[in-house]
Design a protein around this motif. Structure first.
Motif, PDB file in Angstrom:
ATOM      1  N   ILE A   1      58.335  10.696  28.957  1.00 45.79           N
ATOM      2  CA  ILE A   1      58.328  12.416  28.925  1.00 45.79           C
ATOM      3  C   ILE A   1      58.139  13.037  30.120  1.00 45.79           C
ATOM      4  CG2 ILE A   1      57.207  13.949  27.702  1.00 45.79           C
ATOM      5  CD1 ILE A   1      56.279  12.248  25.569  1.00 45.79           C
ATOM      6  N   GLN A   2      58.962  13.907  30.482  1.00 43.91           N
ATOM      7  CA  GLN A   2      58.713  14.636  31.814  1.00 43.91           C
ATOM      8  C   GLN A   2      58.353  16.160  31.440  1.00 43.91           C
ATOM      9  OE1 GLN A   2      62.489  14.335  33.866  1.00 43.91           O
ATOM     10  NE2 GLN A   2      61.947  12.413  34.814  1.00 43.91           N
ATOM     11  N   THR A   3      57.365  16.710  32.296  1.00 47.11           N
ATOM     12  CA  THR A   3      57.015  17.917  32.063  1.00 47.11           C
ATOM     13  C   THR A   3      57.184  18.997  33.162  1.00 47.11           C
ATOM     14  OG1 THR A   3      54.673  17.396  32.720  1.00 47.11           O
ATOM     15  CG2 THR A   3      55.152  17.208  30.367  1.00 47.11           C
ATOM     16  N   ARG A   4      57.204  20.137  32.892  1.00 45.32           N
ATOM     17  CA  ARG A   4      57.150  21.268  33.870  1.00 45.32           C
ATOM     18  C   ARG A   4      56.138  22.177  33.862  1.00 45.32           C
ATOM     19  NH1 ARG A   4      60.763  22.957  37.991  1.00 45.32           N
ATOM     20  NH2 ARG A   4      61.095  25.001  38.247  1.00 45.32           N
TER      21      ARG A   4
ATOM     22  N   VAL B   1      58.956  23.959  24.385  1.00 45.39           N
ATOM     23  CA  VAL B   1      59.565  23.283  23.083  1.00 45.39           C
ATOM     24  C   VAL B   1      58.854  24.010  22.192  1.00 45.39           C
ATOM     25  CG1 VAL B   1      59.392  21.499  21.511  1.00 45.39           C
ATOM     26  CG2 VAL B   1      60.132  21.117  24.156  1.00 45.39           C
ATOM     27  N   ARG B   2      59.559  24.707  20.902  1.00 45.58           N
ATOM     28  CA  ARG B   2      59.136  25.227  19.816  1.00 45.58           C
ATOM     29  C   ARG B   2      58.796  24.258  18.808  1.00 45.58           C
ATOM     30  NH1 ARG B   2      59.543  30.792  18.913  1.00 45.58           N
ATOM     31  NH2 ARG B   2      61.343  30.863  19.989  1.00 45.58           N
ATOM     32  N   CYS B   3      59.620  23.354  18.718  1.00 44.84           N
ATOM     33  CA  CYS B   3      59.151  22.257  17.620  1.00 44.84           C
ATOM     34  C   CYS B   3      60.094  21.262  17.727  1.00 44.84           C
ATOM     35  CB  CYS B   3      59.450  22.871  16.169  1.00 44.84           C
ATOM     36  SG  CYS B   3      61.039  23.592  15.911  1.00 44.84           S
TER      37      CYS B   3
ATOM     38  N   GLU C   1      56.668  22.583  28.204  1.00 43.95           N
ATOM     39  CA  GLU C   1      58.159  22.523  28.695  1.00 43.95           C
ATOM     40  C   GLU C   1      58.416  20.988  29.117  1.00 43.95           C
ATOM     41  OE1 GLU C   1      60.802  24.427  32.429  1.00 43.95           O
ATOM     42  OE2 GLU C   1      58.821  25.270  32.009  1.00 43.95           O
ATOM     43  N   PHE C   2      58.745  20.243  28.023  1.00 43.41           N
ATOM     44  CA  PHE C   2      58.869  18.781  28.382  1.00 43.41           C
ATOM     45  C   PHE C   2      60.353  18.388  27.733  1.00 43.41           C
ATOM     46  CE2 PHE C   2      56.689  19.254  24.468  1.00 43.41           C
ATOM     47  CZ  PHE C   2      57.424  18.572  23.341  1.00 43.41           C
ATOM     48  N   TRP C   3      60.680  17.068  28.348  1.00 47.34           N
ATOM     49  CA  TRP C   3      61.944  16.545  27.862  1.00 47.34           C
ATOM     50  C   TRP C   3      61.795  15.061  27.627  1.00 47.34           C
ATOM     51  CZ3 TRP C   3      61.270  20.200  31.389  1.00 47.34           C
ATOM     52  CH2 TRP C   3      62.035  21.386  31.476  1.00 47.34           C
ATOM     53  N   ILE C   4      62.173  14.694  26.562  1.00 49.23           N
ATOM     54  CA  ILE C   4      61.807  13.262  25.981  1.00 49.23           C
ATOM     55  C   ILE C   4      63.279  12.435  26.540  1.00 49.23           C
ATOM     56  CG2 ILE C   4      61.056  11.846  23.936  1.00 49.23           C
ATOM     57  CD1 ILE C   4      60.322  14.369  22.717  1.00 49.23           C
TER      58      ILE C   4
END
Length: 358
Positions: free
Chosen positions: A313-316, A276-278, A301-304
């Motif tokens: 929130i999941q991260t990789r 994620v840049r912003c 590197e996450f998804w909300i």
């Protein structure tokens, strides 16, 4: 007459003796003035004197000033939690960094790669005279805080960490450091910024995506075999109230409606490696790093995702993703790659050179 001559000889004797003593005192003072101070004798030379010079066989070296050491220098290391400064050799420091930064169970070639990367990081700060803020007068270039420099542990801390395996792991790491003694990474005649992280999530980040400028040796590469990293993936949950409270702590001007809050959270832009840049929350735009730090995420590197009463929130990946992946390095080592091949894979177009001390 005999007494007169004897008296004159006696006077000349004392005059000669006095002059000799005065001469010795002058020589002694001159020697003290000419002799450099002990602290200065181990300081590094100016950066222009440390630029790596390539020889005819294309090898390169950099010189660090060390009066009493032929193959090492001593540094002042700030131990933040202990609130004291310890004076140790550079190679001993590298042992402590490798012990703190990389699992001792890793393949020896991966540990060697870590040793070179850690030494490179330290040498760059010393050569660049990057003094630690607040300790400029004490010639402190490095500390043991991983968020500022590199993590570091001493022998007592290693014993606590490894228990009965101390001798085994200490010998292994000492071997990794010893077999790469003095080696650093160099690009275009200068020691590089040898960034590294735990696990990239499958692909390392390009420096241009983070710093908005090209760094030729920090390009994105595929990084396999990282799934064993304990924080390779993660899941975080925050109630809407906690989510907003954390954001407002750092952004007091944040305005967001509690009703339909998730519709006001949007990732605006990602890098080419899906970091994620912003991200925009309400009326506020945050960088991916700001968002990561506020919520203690493993990476950018996450998804909300929306949840019944909050935000999931999941991260990789684990870390900033730049430079060498430690778990990726271990995978390559297990595949038969040596430490030089590992380093040249993660840091493109660099040379492995040996420090010189004088």
């Amino acid at each position: 007459m005999k007494k007169e001559v004897s008296k004159r000889r006696h006077n000349f004797f004392w005059l000669d003796t006095t002059l000799m003593l005065l001469a010795l005192v002058v020589l002694l003072i001159a020697n003290i003035v000419a002799k450099p101070a002990l602290n200065n004798s181990k300081n590094v030379q100016k950066e222009k004197d440390n630029i790596v010079q390539e020889s005819k066989n294309q090898s390169a070296s950099t010189t660090l000033q060390s009066k009493n050491q032929k193959d090492d220098i001593y540094i002042n290391l700030l131990r933040k939690e202990k609130n004291k400064i310890e004076r140790i050799s550079l190679e001993e420091y590298v042992i402590g960094v490798v012990a703190a930064e990389m699992p001792a169970e890793f393949n020896l070639e991966a540990l060697k790669a870590q040793a070179v990367a850690s030494r490179t990081y330290a040498a760059r700060r010393i050569v660049g005279k990057a003094l630690h803020k607040g300790y400029e007068g004490k010639k402190v270039y490095l500390c043991d805080d991983f968020s500022h420099c590199q993590a570091y542990i001493d022998k007592d801390e290693m014993k606590q960490k490894w228990g009965k395996n101390f001798e085994k792991y200490y010998s292994k790491i000492r071997k990794a450091v010893g077999e790469t003694k003095g080696e650093v990474l160099v690009y275009n005649g200068r020691i590089i910024d040898s960034l590294y992280h735990a696990a990239s999530g499958g692909k390392t980040e390009d420096a241009k995506e983070v710093f908005s400028e090209e760094i030729p040796y920090l390009k994105s590469v595929v990084s396999r075999g990282e799934e064993g990293c304990p924080k390779f993936s993660g899941e975080f949950y925050f109630t809407y109230g906690e989510f907003i409270k954390r954001l407002k702590k750092y952004f007091p001007g944040l305005r967001v409606e509690t009703k339909n809050i998730f519709s006001q959270i949007r990732v605006i832009e990602r890098t080419t490696t899906q970091r994620v840049r912003c991200v925009k929350v309400g009326n506020t735009i945050l960088s991916g790093n700001q968002f990561r730090n506020i919520f203690g995420l493993y990476s950018t590197e996450f998804w909300i995702y929306p949840d019944k009463r909050g935000v999931r929130i999941q991260t990789r990946g684990y870390g900033h993703g730049l430079g060498m992946s430690q778990w990726g390095a271990n995978y390559l080592a297990r595949q038969g790659k040596n430490y030089k091949q590992i380093l040249l894979y993660y840091y493109q177009n660099v040379k492995i050179c040996r420090l010189k001390y004088r």
